[in-house]
Design a protein around this motif. Structure first.
Motif, PDB file in Angstrom:
ATOM      1  N   ALA A   1       0.841  -1.202   0.000  1.00  0.00           N
ATOM      2  CA  ALA A   1       0.000   0.000   0.000  1.00  0.00           C
ATOM      3  C   ALA A   1       0.872   1.246   0.000  1.00  0.00           C
ATOM      4  CB  ALA A   1      -0.915   0.017   1.223  1.00  0.00           C
ATOM      5  N   GLN A   2       0.388   2.297  -0.651  1.00  0.00           N
ATOM      6  CA  GLN A   2       1.070   3.586  -0.572  1.00  0.00           C
ATOM      7  C   GLN A   2       0.700   4.226   0.756  1.00  0.00           C
ATOM      8  OE1 GLN A   2       0.143   6.428  -3.656  1.00  0.00           O
ATOM      9  NE2 GLN A   2       1.440   8.023  -2.767  1.00  0.00           N
ATOM     10  N   LEU A   3       1.688   4.489   1.568  1.00  0.00           N
ATOM     11  CA  LEU A   3       1.453   5.000   2.915  1.00  0.00           C
ATOM     12  C   LEU A   3       1.680   6.501   3.023  1.00  0.00           C
ATOM     13  CD1 LEU A   3       3.255   2.131   4.865  1.00  0.00           C
ATOM     14  CD2 LEU A   3       0.828   2.310   4.263  1.00  0.00           C
ATOM     15  N   LEU A   4       2.514   7.058   2.126  1.00  0.00           N
ATOM     16  CA  LEU A   4       2.862   8.475   2.188  1.00  0.00           C
ATOM     17  C   LEU A   4       2.664   9.119   0.826  1.00  0.00           C
ATOM     18  CD1 LEU A   4       6.243   8.089   4.082  1.00  0.00           C
ATOM     19  CD2 LEU A   4       4.088   8.819   5.109  1.00  0.00           C
ATOM     20  N   GLN A   5       2.424  10.421   0.836  1.00  0.00           N
ATOM     21  CA  GLN A   5       2.384  11.177  -0.413  1.00  0.00           C
ATOM     22  C   GLN A   5       3.058  12.521  -0.184  1.00  0.00           C
ATOM     23  OE1 GLN A   5      -1.773  11.393  -1.351  1.00  0.00           O
ATOM     24  NE2 GLN A   5      -2.225  12.969   0.158  1.00  0.00           N
ATOM     25  N   ARG A   6       3.684  13.027  -1.231  1.00  0.00           N
ATOM     26  CA  ARG A   6       4.380  14.304  -1.145  1.00  0.00           C
ATOM     27  C   ARG A   6       3.383  15.455  -1.167  1.00  0.00           C
ATOM     28  NH1 ARG A   6       9.597  14.390   0.598  1.00  0.00           N
ATOM     29  NH2 ARG A   6      10.675  12.534  -0.145  1.00  0.00           N
ATOM     30  N   VAL A   7       3.610  16.436  -0.295  1.00  0.00           N
ATOM     31  CA  VAL A   7       2.805  17.657  -0.271  1.00  0.00           C
ATOM     32  C   VAL A   7       3.789  18.820  -0.171  1.00  0.00           C
ATOM     33  CG1 VAL A   7       1.024  18.966   0.928  1.00  0.00           C
ATOM     34  CG2 VAL A   7       0.911  16.474   0.883  1.00  0.00           C
ATOM     35  N   GLY A   8       4.040  19.480  -1.295  1.00  0.00           N
ATOM     36  CA  GLY A   8       5.054  20.534  -1.297  1.00  0.00           C
ATOM     37  C   GLY A   8       6.407  19.938  -0.967  1.00  0.00           C
ATOM     38  N   ARG A   9       7.045  20.486   0.076  1.00  0.00           N
ATOM     39  CA  ARG A   9       8.335  19.959   0.506  1.00  0.00           C
ATOM     40  C   ARG A   9       8.183  18.930   1.619  1.00  0.00           C
ATOM     41  NH1 ARG A   9      12.406  25.225   0.851  1.00  0.00           N
ATOM     42  NH2 ARG A   9      12.282  25.787  -1.380  1.00  0.00           N
ATOM     43  N   GLY A  10       6.948  18.718   2.073  1.00  0.00           N
ATOM     44  CA  GLY A  10       6.716  17.777   3.156  1.00  0.00           C
ATOM     45  C   GLY A  10       6.027  16.514   2.694  1.00  0.00           C
ATOM     46  N   ILE A  11       5.527  15.760   3.646  1.00  0.00           N
ATOM     47  CA  ILE A  11       4.827  14.518   3.352  1.00  0.00           C
ATOM     48  C   ILE A  11       3.520  14.490   4.132  1.00  0.00           C
ATOM     49  CG2 ILE A  11       6.901  13.165   2.875  1.00  0.00           C
ATOM     50  CD1 ILE A  11       6.648  12.051   5.734  1.00  0.00           C
ATOM     51  N   ARG A  12       2.624  13.629   3.694  1.00  0.00           N
ATOM     52  CA  ARG A  12       1.362  13.440   4.387  1.00  0.00           C
ATOM     53  C   ARG A  12       0.980  11.974   4.276  1.00  0.00           C
ATOM     54  NH1 ARG A  12      -3.210  17.156   2.255  1.00  0.00           N
ATOM     55  NH2 ARG A  12      -3.004  15.784   0.425  1.00  0.00           N
ATOM     56  N   LEU A  13       0.417  11.433   5.321  1.00  0.00           N
ATOM     57  CA  LEU A  13      -0.018  10.052   5.292  1.00  0.00           C
ATOM     58  C   LEU A  13      -1.246   9.915   4.398  1.00  0.00           C
ATOM     59  CD1 LEU A  13       0.243   9.016   9.050  1.00  0.00           C
ATOM     60  CD2 LEU A  13       1.810   8.420   7.215  1.00  0.00           C
ATOM     61  N   THR A  14      -1.276   8.849   3.629  1.00  0.00           N
ATOM     62  CA  THR A  14      -2.479   8.527   2.878  1.00  0.00           C
ATOM     63  C   THR A  14      -3.500   7.929   3.850  1.00  0.00           C
ATOM     64  OG1 THR A  14      -1.717   6.289   2.400  1.00  0.00           O
ATOM     65  CG2 THR A  14      -1.088   8.023   0.845  1.00  0.00           C
ATOM     66  N   ALA A  15      -4.685   7.624   3.349  1.00  0.00           N
ATOM     67  CA  ALA A  15      -5.702   6.996   4.202  1.00  0.00           C
ATOM     68  C   ALA A  15      -5.184   5.660   4.735  1.00  0.00           C
ATOM     69  CB  ALA A  15      -7.001   6.809   3.422  1.00  0.00           C
TER      70      ALA A  15
ATOM     71  N   GLY B   1      -2.026   4.894   5.096  1.00  0.00           N
ATOM     72  CA  GLY B   1      -0.950   5.202   6.034  1.00  0.00           C
ATOM     73  C   GLY B   1      -1.478   5.599   7.397  1.00  0.00           C
ATOM     74  N   GLN B   2      -2.538   6.392   7.418  1.00  0.00           N
ATOM     75  CA  GLN B   2      -3.120   6.813   8.693  1.00  0.00           C
ATOM     76  C   GLN B   2      -3.727   5.631   9.431  1.00  0.00           C
ATOM     77  OE1 GLN B   2      -2.944  10.135   9.975  1.00  0.00           O
ATOM     78  NE2 GLN B   2      -3.370   8.824  11.744  1.00  0.00           N
ATOM     79  N   LEU B   3      -4.368   4.737   8.668  1.00  0.00           N
ATOM     80  CA  LEU B   3      -4.927   3.539   9.275  1.00  0.00           C
ATOM     81  C   LEU B   3      -3.853   2.707   9.936  1.00  0.00           C
ATOM     82  CD1 LEU B   3      -7.592   1.625   9.341  1.00  0.00           C
ATOM     83  CD2 LEU B   3      -6.366   0.390   7.575  1.00  0.00           C
ATOM     84  N   LEU B   4      -2.743   2.500   9.217  1.00  0.00           N
ATOM     85  CA  LEU B   4      -1.644   1.707   9.770  1.00  0.00           C
ATOM     86  C   LEU B   4      -1.006   2.428  10.954  1.00  0.00           C
ATOM     87  CD1 LEU B   4       0.101  -0.797   9.633  1.00  0.00           C
ATOM     88  CD2 LEU B   4       1.564   0.367   7.968  1.00  0.00           C
TER      89      LEU B   4
END
Length: 221
Positions: free
Chosen positions: A46-60, A62-65
């Motif tokens: 599963a994709q757990l992270l995604q890029r947001v600008g210079r940072g990262i954010r958990l995917t749905a 990723g947040q579940l895990l």
């Protein structure tokens, strides 16, 4: 099978919102944290992270895990603490949470006695309100929570073992001695946290009025 070390990594990333802060907390290098996250994605598919600008954010996913990781890690740490208690409290740690007035009155004496009897223990303390303390307890992030409750307070979550410590008297403070609660229906009130406020509202409702709350403070002193 999920690796506990990698679960600690995604838990730290979720709490801090960045790889840098997670690496600092875990005493890892940033490339090491990134490697563990990559391996975790490969293991889960599963994709757990995604890029947001210079940072990262958990995917749905990723947040579940991350949410489950927090519970798993909490349970592991709680088991470690319980095992230390079972073998004689010679090592390990006790993680305690309590509300401000308890932290300033009950806790110092208790912590001092525990440290004196079991000097090998590590004792940590979190100052927080009862609902937050119970959530920390539920997820295994603390071992003991000191809370307060009223007759109308909702029951604690299942699995929480309650031990009654004491009953604290309730006082009505007014600049005019002898005033009753009903006589102060037009007064401006100072309210505390949501749990304290609900008790105030319930008492005033019994007297047939709703208090006018002009100020909010968690400082009981």
């Amino acid at each position: 099978m999920l690796d506990v070390i990698r679960l600690r990594v995604i838990d730290a990333v979720a709490r801090h919102g960045s790889v840098t802060a997670a690496a600092r907390e875990l005493h890892y290098s940033q490339p090491s944290v990134t490697h563990h996250l990559g391996r975790l994605e490969a293991e889960t598919g599963a994709q757990l992270l995604q890029r947001v600008g210079r940072g990262i954010r958990l995917t749905a996913a990723g947040q579940l895990l991350a949410d489950r990781a927090a519970e798993i890690i909490g349970r592991i740490d709680a088991a470690d603490a319980e095992l230390a208690a079972h073998v004689g409290l010679s090592a390990g740690r006790v993680r305690l949470a309590g509300f401000s007035s308890a932290v300033g009155s009950l806790v110092p004496t208790a912590v001092g006695a525990l440290a004196s009897r079991h000097p090998g223990l590590q004792i940590s303390l979190t100052d927080t309100h009862p609902p937050e303390a119970l959530e920390l307890l539920r997820t295994g992030r603390i071992d003991v929570a000191i809370i307060f409750r009223y007759d109308e307070t909702e029951p604690e979550p299942s699995g929480v073992r309650l031990h009654h410590l004491l009953d604290d008297p309730l006082y009505l403070l007014s600049a005019h001695p002898g005033r009753t609660l009903a006589a102060l229906r037009d007064a401006t009130w100072i309210a505390g946290c949501a749990r304290c406020r609900s008790h105030l509202l319930a008492l005033c409702a019994q007297e047939g009025f709703e208090p006018r709350i002009g100020y909010t403070s968690d400082d009981m002193w």
